[in-house]
Design a protein around this motif. Structure first.
Motif, PDB file in Angstrom:
ATOM      1  N   VAL A   6       0.989  -1.320   0.015  1.00 14.39           N
ATOM      2  CA  VAL A   6      -0.064  -0.008   0.050  1.00 14.39           C
ATOM      3  C   VAL A   6       1.086   0.984  -0.061  1.00 14.39           C
ATOM      4  N   LYS A   7       0.738   2.288  -1.178  1.00 14.36           N
ATOM      5  CA  LYS A   7       1.086   3.289  -1.152  1.00 14.36           C
ATOM      6  C   LYS A   7       0.796   4.477  -1.400  1.00 14.36           C
ATOM      7  N   CYS A   8       0.776   5.105  -0.545  1.00 15.29           N
ATOM      8  CA  CYS A   8       0.368   7.266  -0.659  1.00 15.29           C
ATOM      9  C   CYS A   8       1.281   8.127  -1.569  1.00 15.29           C
ATOM     10  N   LEU A   9       0.543   8.606  -2.147  1.00 12.37           N
ATOM     11  CA  LEU A   9       0.646   9.207  -3.675  1.00 12.37           C
ATOM     12  C   LEU A   9       1.055  10.714  -3.305  1.00 12.37           C
ATOM     13  N   ASP A  10       0.730  11.293  -2.128  1.00 16.89           N
ATOM     14  CA  ASP A  10       0.916  13.143  -1.686  1.00 16.89           C
ATOM     15  C   ASP A  10       2.441  13.384  -1.450  1.00 16.89           C
ATOM     16  N   LYS A  11       3.394  13.934  -2.343  1.00 16.52           N
ATOM     17  CA  LYS A  11       4.541  14.015  -2.354  1.00 16.52           C
ATOM     18  C   LYS A  11       4.723  14.926  -1.402  1.00 16.52           C
ATOM     19  N   SER A  12       3.986  15.413  -0.513  1.00 18.47           N
ATOM     20  CA  SER A  12       4.714  16.830   0.056  1.00 18.47           C
ATOM     21  C   SER A  12       4.672  16.303   1.189  1.00 18.47           C
ATOM     22  N   ILE A  13       3.549  14.927   1.650  1.00 21.83           N
ATOM     23  CA  ILE A  13       3.924  14.318   3.235  1.00 21.83           C
ATOM     24  C   ILE A  13       4.631  12.664   2.479  1.00 21.83           C
ATOM     25  N   CYS A  14       4.356  12.045   1.932  1.00 26.32           N
ATOM     26  CA  CYS A  14       4.326  10.905   1.545  1.00 26.32           C
ATOM     27  C   CYS A  14       5.718  10.647   1.380  1.00 26.32           C
ATOM     28  N   SER A  15       6.663   9.410   1.234  1.00 27.85           N
ATOM     29  CA  SER A  15       7.152   8.608   0.660  1.00 27.85           C
ATOM     30  C   SER A  15       7.464   7.569  -0.357  1.00 27.85           C
ATOM     31  N   ARG A  16       8.042   7.210  -0.757  1.00 32.57           N
ATOM     32  CA  ARG A  16       7.549   6.903  -2.099  1.00 32.57           C
ATOM     33  C   ARG A  16       7.463   5.098  -1.590  1.00 32.57           C
ATOM     34  N   ARG A  17       8.679   4.734  -0.349  1.00 35.37           N
ATOM     35  CA  ARG A  17       7.833   3.426  -0.461  1.00 35.37           C
ATOM     36  C   ARG A  17       6.780   2.750   0.357  1.00 35.37           C
ATOM     37  N   ALA A  18       6.466   2.341  -0.660  1.00 40.18           N
ATOM     38  CA  ALA A  18       4.851   1.167   0.062  1.00 40.18           C
ATOM     39  C   ALA A  18       5.396   0.300   1.088  1.00 40.18           C
ATOM     40  N   VAL A  19       4.262   0.077   2.706  1.00 43.53           N
ATOM     41  CA  VAL A  19       4.213  -0.621   2.697  1.00 43.53           C
ATOM     42  C   VAL A  19       3.627  -1.821   2.974  1.00 43.53           C
ATOM     43  N   THR A  20       4.159  -2.838   3.390  1.00 47.45           N
ATOM     44  CA  THR A  20       3.551  -4.726   3.018  1.00 47.45           C
ATOM     45  C   THR A  20       2.365  -5.033   4.439  1.00 47.45           C
ATOM     46  N   VAL A  21       1.242  -5.359   4.017  1.00 49.42           N
ATOM     47  CA  VAL A  21       0.443  -5.592   5.394  1.00 49.42           C
ATOM     48  C   VAL A  21       0.052  -6.982   4.895  1.00 49.42           C
ATOM     49  N   ILE A  22      -0.677  -7.507   5.733  1.00 53.13           N
ATOM     50  CA  ILE A  22      -1.389  -8.745   5.743  1.00 53.13           C
ATOM     51  C   ILE A  22      -2.342  -8.809   6.454  1.00 53.13           C
ATOM     52  N   ILE A  23      -3.669  -9.216   5.755  1.00 52.57           N
ATOM     53  CA  ILE A  23      -4.835  -8.779   6.322  1.00 52.57           C
ATOM     54  C   ILE A  23      -5.355 -10.317   7.000  1.00 52.57           C
ATOM     55  N   THR A  24      -5.456  -9.568   8.395  1.00 54.12           N
ATOM     56  CA  THR A  24      -6.144 -10.903   9.691  1.00 54.12           C
ATOM     57  C   THR A  24      -6.862  -9.681   9.615  1.00 54.12           C
ATOM     58  N   ASP A  25      -8.242  -9.159   9.785  1.00 55.55           N
ATOM     59  CA  ASP A  25      -9.323  -8.454   9.613  1.00 55.55           C
ATOM     60  C   ASP A  25      -9.887  -8.434   8.728  1.00 55.55           C
ATOM     61  N   GLU A  26     -11.375  -7.926   8.977  1.00 62.59           N
ATOM     62  CA  GLU A  26     -12.482  -7.080   7.863  1.00 62.59           C
ATOM     63  C   GLU A  26     -13.234  -6.016   8.281  1.00 62.59           C
ATOM     64  N   CYS A  27     -12.859  -4.600   7.993  1.00 66.12           N
ATOM     65  CA  CYS A  27     -13.417  -3.640   8.716  1.00 66.12           C
ATOM     66  C   CYS A  27     -14.649  -3.733   7.976  1.00 66.12           C
ATOM     67  N   PRO A  28     -15.719  -3.596   8.445  1.00 63.51           N
ATOM     68  CA  PRO A  28     -17.217  -3.202   8.430  1.00 63.51           C
ATOM     69  C   PRO A  28     -17.413  -1.793   8.653  1.00 63.51           C
ATOM     70  N   GLY A  29     -18.750  -1.620   7.295  1.00 67.70           N
ATOM     71  CA  GLY A  29     -19.676  -0.552   7.342  1.00 67.70           C
ATOM     72  C   GLY A  29     -18.532   1.004   7.607  1.00 67.70           C
ATOM     73  N   GLY A  30     -19.421   2.153   7.885  1.00 68.68           N
ATOM     74  CA  GLY A  30     -18.386   2.616   7.788  1.00 68.68           C
ATOM     75  C   GLY A  30     -17.207   3.223   6.288  1.00 68.68           C
ATOM     76  N   TYR A  31     -15.812   2.801   6.463  1.00 65.99           N
ATOM     77  CA  TYR A  31     -15.067   3.685   5.274  1.00 65.99           C
ATOM     78  C   TYR A  31     -15.038   2.250   4.288  1.00 65.99           C
ATOM     79  N   CYS A  32     -15.898   1.357   5.126  1.00 68.01           N
ATOM     80  CA  CYS A  32     -15.597  -0.001   4.043  1.00 68.01           C
ATOM     81  C   CYS A  32     -16.797   0.055   3.421  1.00 68.01           C
ATOM     82  N   SER A  33     -17.658   0.447   3.806  1.00 68.68           N
ATOM     83  CA  SER A  33     -19.593   0.211   3.503  1.00 68.68           C
ATOM     84  C   SER A  33     -19.755   0.456   1.560  1.00 68.68           C
ATOM     85  N   GLY A  34     -20.052   0.204   1.280  1.00 71.44           N
ATOM     86  CA  GLY A  34     -20.862   0.204  -0.011  1.00 71.44           C
ATOM     87  C   GLY A  34     -19.794  -0.101  -1.577  1.00 71.44           C
TER      88      GLY A  34
END
Length: 264
Positions: A92-120
């Motif tokens: 996962v990598k963010c793109l805002d060059k004013s605050i984000c680095s060029r590197r991506a972070v590696t994450v492992i899926i361990t949970d579900e994000c229901p509702g709110g930001y994760c809906s629709g």
């Protein structure tokens, strides 16, 4: 002369078949789609924390220690896939060059994000505070976290657990008639598409059913160990069989480690 030509053709055919077998047997260290896709991301827990305590995949206390520690993430249903997405790894990598680095972070899926930001039907990552902050340039982790939701890009990446082999945790409540297993430390695809077990006294592979998260079970019996376990990945249908990995005198809440992994 004709006999020599036929012999040469036979040698070429045999060599070609041999190379096909060798190439097919090589481990695939890549997933089928290397492209980046848009998504959104938030964070939860302590600002520099490791993230969830447990999670919908059922990994329990594994999320609190390395190699999962501070690399965990919850995802929206489109990536969670009813639990079949558990164990998959993403960059996962963010793109805002004013605050984000060029590197991506590696994450492992361990949970579900229901509702709110994760809906629709959105593609969303809810990361540990530590993982979220790592996307920032040096010294700006808190500033990035203060932004709340951000736009990111993501892609699948092979899971890597150096020094670890695939392990099978026998879930609490398992009996000779109801056996439930959780897969741990699966290199490569990380996800499980199907699982089978075989008793030592039998040649039959018995299909296990996906229950929830990364948990699979079989209702049949009486089941007699030791058990061999065969798993097939969801993403690329690669198969691995661990012979007699669960002993005759197995017990619930115990974890049994194989001698195998997809990258070994």
């Amino acid at each position: 002369m004709e006999g020599r030509c036929r012999f040469a053709q036979l040698l070429i055919l045999c060599f070609s078949l041999l190379m096909l077998v060798v190439v097919s047997a090589q481990p695939l260290h890549h997933l089928p789609n290397p492209h980046w896709y848009p998504a959104t991301a938030t964070w939860y827990g302590e600002p520099d924390g490791d993230g969830s305590d447990g999670g919908a995949c059922g990994y329990g206390s594994l999320v609190d220690v390395k190699p999962l520690r501070a690399r965990v993430g919850a995802v929206s249903p489109v990536l969670f896939k009813g639990g079949e997405g558990c164990g998959a790894c993403y960059k996962v990598k963010c793109l805002d060059k004013s605050i984000c680095s060029r590197r991506a972070v590696t994450v492992i899926i361990t949970d579900e994000c229901p509702g709110g930001y994760c809906s629709g039907g959105r593609t969303h990552f809810d990361l540990s505070g530590a993982a979220f902050g790592r996307m920032a340039v040096a010294g700006y982790s808190n500033g990035l976290r203060n932004r709340g939701e951000i736009s990111v890009i993501f892609r699948r990446t092979p899971c890597k657990y150096p020094g670890k082999n695939i392990a099978f945790h026998v879930n609490e409540g398992s009996t000779d008639y109801w056996l439930s297993l959780l897969v741990e430390f699966e290199d490569g695809d990380g996800d499980v598409g199907s699982m089978h077990i075989r008793e030592a006294s039998s040649s039959e592979w018995m299909e296990m059913k996906h229950v929830w998260g990364a948990t699979w079970c079989i209702i049949r019996g009486p089941l007699r160990g030791p058990f061999s376990v065969k798993l097939t990945t969801l993403s690329t249908a690669r198969t691995l069989s661990a012979r007699d990995v669960i002993p005759r005198n197995w017990s619930p809440k115990a974890t049994y480690t194989s001698r195998l992994n997809f990258f070994t």
